[in-house]
Motif scaffolding. Structure first.
Motif, PDB file in Angstrom:
ATOM      1  N   ALA A  77      -5.702 -13.598  -0.376  1.00  0.00           N
ATOM      2  CA  ALA A  77      -4.283 -12.958  -1.972  1.00  0.00           C
ATOM      3  C   ALA A  77      -3.827 -11.717  -0.785  1.00  0.00           C
ATOM      4  N   PRO A  78      -2.733 -12.165  -0.681  1.00  0.00           N
ATOM      5  CA  PRO A  78      -1.397 -11.077   0.096  1.00  0.00           C
ATOM      6  C   PRO A  78      -1.854  -9.402  -0.467  1.00  0.00           C
ATOM      7  N   LEU A  79      -1.784  -8.609   0.612  1.00  0.00           N
ATOM      8  CA  LEU A  79      -1.640  -7.482  -0.138  1.00  0.00           C
ATOM      9  C   LEU A  79      -0.288  -6.795   0.423  1.00  0.00           C
ATOM     10  N   SER A  80       0.330  -5.803  -0.727  1.00  0.00           N
ATOM     11  CA  SER A  80       1.576  -4.998  -0.755  1.00  0.00           C
ATOM     12  C   SER A  80       1.234  -3.614  -1.035  1.00  0.00           C
ATOM     13  N   ILE A  81       2.093  -3.083  -1.273  1.00  0.00           N
ATOM     14  CA  ILE A  81       2.195  -1.448  -1.212  1.00  0.00           C
ATOM     15  C   ILE A  81       2.196  -1.568  -2.625  1.00  0.00           C
ATOM     16  N   ALA A  82       3.010  -2.654  -3.672  1.00  0.00           N
ATOM     17  CA  ALA A  82       2.524  -2.899  -5.030  1.00  0.00           C
ATOM     18  C   ALA A  82       1.199  -3.011  -5.713  1.00  0.00           C
ATOM     19  N   MET A  83       0.727  -3.206  -5.155  1.00  0.00           N
ATOM     20  CA  MET A  83      -0.995  -4.421  -4.904  1.00  0.00           C
ATOM     21  C   MET A  83      -1.380  -3.268  -5.485  1.00  0.00           C
ATOM     22  N   LEU A  84      -1.534  -2.136  -3.854  1.00  0.00           N
ATOM     23  CA  LEU A  84      -2.211  -0.926  -4.027  1.00  0.00           C
ATOM     24  C   LEU A  84      -2.324   0.161  -5.104  1.00  0.00           C
ATOM     25  N   ALA A  85      -1.030   0.233  -5.288  1.00  0.00           N
ATOM     26  CA  ALA A  85      -0.391   1.164  -6.608  1.00  0.00           C
ATOM     27  C   ALA A  85      -1.524   0.439  -7.369  1.00  0.00           C
ATOM     28  N   ALA A  86      -0.837  -0.525  -7.847  1.00  0.00           N
ATOM     29  CA  ALA A  86      -1.422  -1.186  -9.219  1.00  0.00           C
ATOM     30  C   ALA A  86      -3.234  -0.824  -9.070  1.00  0.00           C
ATOM     31  N   ASP A  87      -3.962  -0.576  -8.383  1.00  0.00           N
ATOM     32  CA  ASP A  87      -5.253  -0.741  -8.057  1.00  0.00           C
ATOM     33  C   ASP A  87      -5.666   1.058  -8.348  1.00  0.00           C
ATOM     34  N   LEU A  88      -4.512   2.002  -7.795  1.00  0.00           N
ATOM     35  CA  LEU A  88      -4.640   3.023  -8.146  1.00  0.00           C
ATOM     36  C   LEU A  88      -4.799   3.649  -9.147  1.00  0.00           C
ATOM     37  N   ARG A  89      -3.425   2.549 -10.343  1.00  0.00           N
ATOM     38  CA  ARG A  89      -3.535   3.298 -11.324  1.00  0.00           C
ATOM     39  C   ARG A  89      -4.937   2.392 -12.343  1.00  0.00           C
ATOM     40  N   GLU A  90      -5.637   1.557 -12.324  1.00  0.00           N
ATOM     41  CA  GLU A  90      -6.238   1.143 -12.410  1.00  0.00           C
ATOM     42  C   GLU A  90      -8.260   2.251 -12.475  1.00  0.00           C
TER      43      GLU A  90
END
Length: 292
Positions: A77-90
């Motif tokens: 699964a590719p990584l992105s800043i948006a993905m890390l931000a979504a993880d932070l939201r969770e």
């Protein structure tokens, strides 16, 4: 093995990835918990010198963000800043944090900004940006990216170098954390390099490429005095003038330059770094003093 104290926990994320985090001082009377976000290629261990703050009335939440440390992510699964931000939201939702403060060092200041741009400022109490700019790529109209200039044409070669020999790149990156002219302890430098080398090269190359696409300048004025900038006066990555410019763009007087520190002031000047955090967290939004 992490040396960061506190309760070690894992959160199952929406796509099956597992997010490792440490939660220290959870029983403290502090009104707002503080989430410490490490930088590119690092892990929560890079905040281990701040753990003593949990004994000074703070609740500290220190995740290993996806692709780093004990949070490897989903293979392929590719990584992105948006993905890390979504993880932070969770993570924020999982811990039921109605209000929180964020400390974003290096790349993860962008994760904090991305979270705030997408989710709004309603839950944010304070933000500390640590030795990071709003746009790392430089051009004719923007000189406040990586020091010495970092045009868009350099992004792909950097990502290729990460993929080709991450071990060597990690060792070079670890050395660049420290102040210009400093001779860091060899054992510490080796340890930080080993922590960085443990991360997977492909995900870091993807994150570097995505980080280089980001531009958070438009968000800054909305943050105002709730945002402070902490930077190393001898940073090898960013010029001191950059942080004065960012502070003006943000509309904040909260600007702390730490002498004898480079890109990772939390390592080289942990007491001064901690004092800067505590002052900012204790101040009301107009800059007056409050109680922790």
């Amino acid at each position: 093995m992490s040396t960061t104290t506190g309760t070690n926990s894992e959160l199952a994320l929406r796509d099956g990835a597992r997010l490792h985090y440490r939660d220290s001082g959870a029983g403290a009377p502090a009104p707002v918990p503080v989430i410490l976000l490490h930088g590119w290629g690092a892990s929560g261990d890079f905040f281990e010198r701040q753990t003593a703050l949990a004994g000074r009335g703070l609740r500290l939440i220190v995740p290993d963000l996806r692709g780093h440390g004990r949070s490897p992510g989903v293979p392929g699964a590719p990584l992105s800043i948006a993905m890390l931000a979504a993880d932070l939201r969770e993570l924020i939702a999982h811990l039921e944090l109605g209000r929180y403060s964020l400390v974003g060092w290096s790349m993860d200041a962008m994760v904090a900004w991305e979270h705030l741009r997408g989710d709004g400022l309603g839950g944010l109490d304070k933000l500390s940006v640590v030795d990071m700019t709003a746009k790392i790529v430089t051009d004719a109209a923007w000189s406040d990216g990586l020091t010495g200039g970092y045009p868009e044409t350099m992004v792909a070669p950097t990502a290729a170098a990460v993929r080709a020999n991450w071990g060597r790149f990690a060792d070079i990156s670890a050395a660049k954390l420290f102040a210009r002219g400093a001779s860091p302890d060899a054992a510490l430098l080796a340890r930080l390099g080993a922590l960085m080398r443990a991360n997977a090269a492909e995900g870091l190359a993807q994150l570097w490429t995505d980080m280089a696409r980001q531009d958070y300048r438009a968000l800054l004025p909305a943050l105002g005095e709730r945002c402070q900038y902490i930077y190393g006066k001898e940073s090898r990555l960013y010029a001191e003038a950059t942080f004065h410019h960012l502070a003006r763009m943000t509309g904040t007087t909260q600007l702390v330059g730490l002498a004898g520190a480079g890109h990772a002031p939390q390592w080289e000047q942990p007491e001064a770094f901690g004092a800067a955090l505590l002052r900012h967290l204790a101040a009301d939004r107009s800059g007056g003093a409050g109680a922790l």
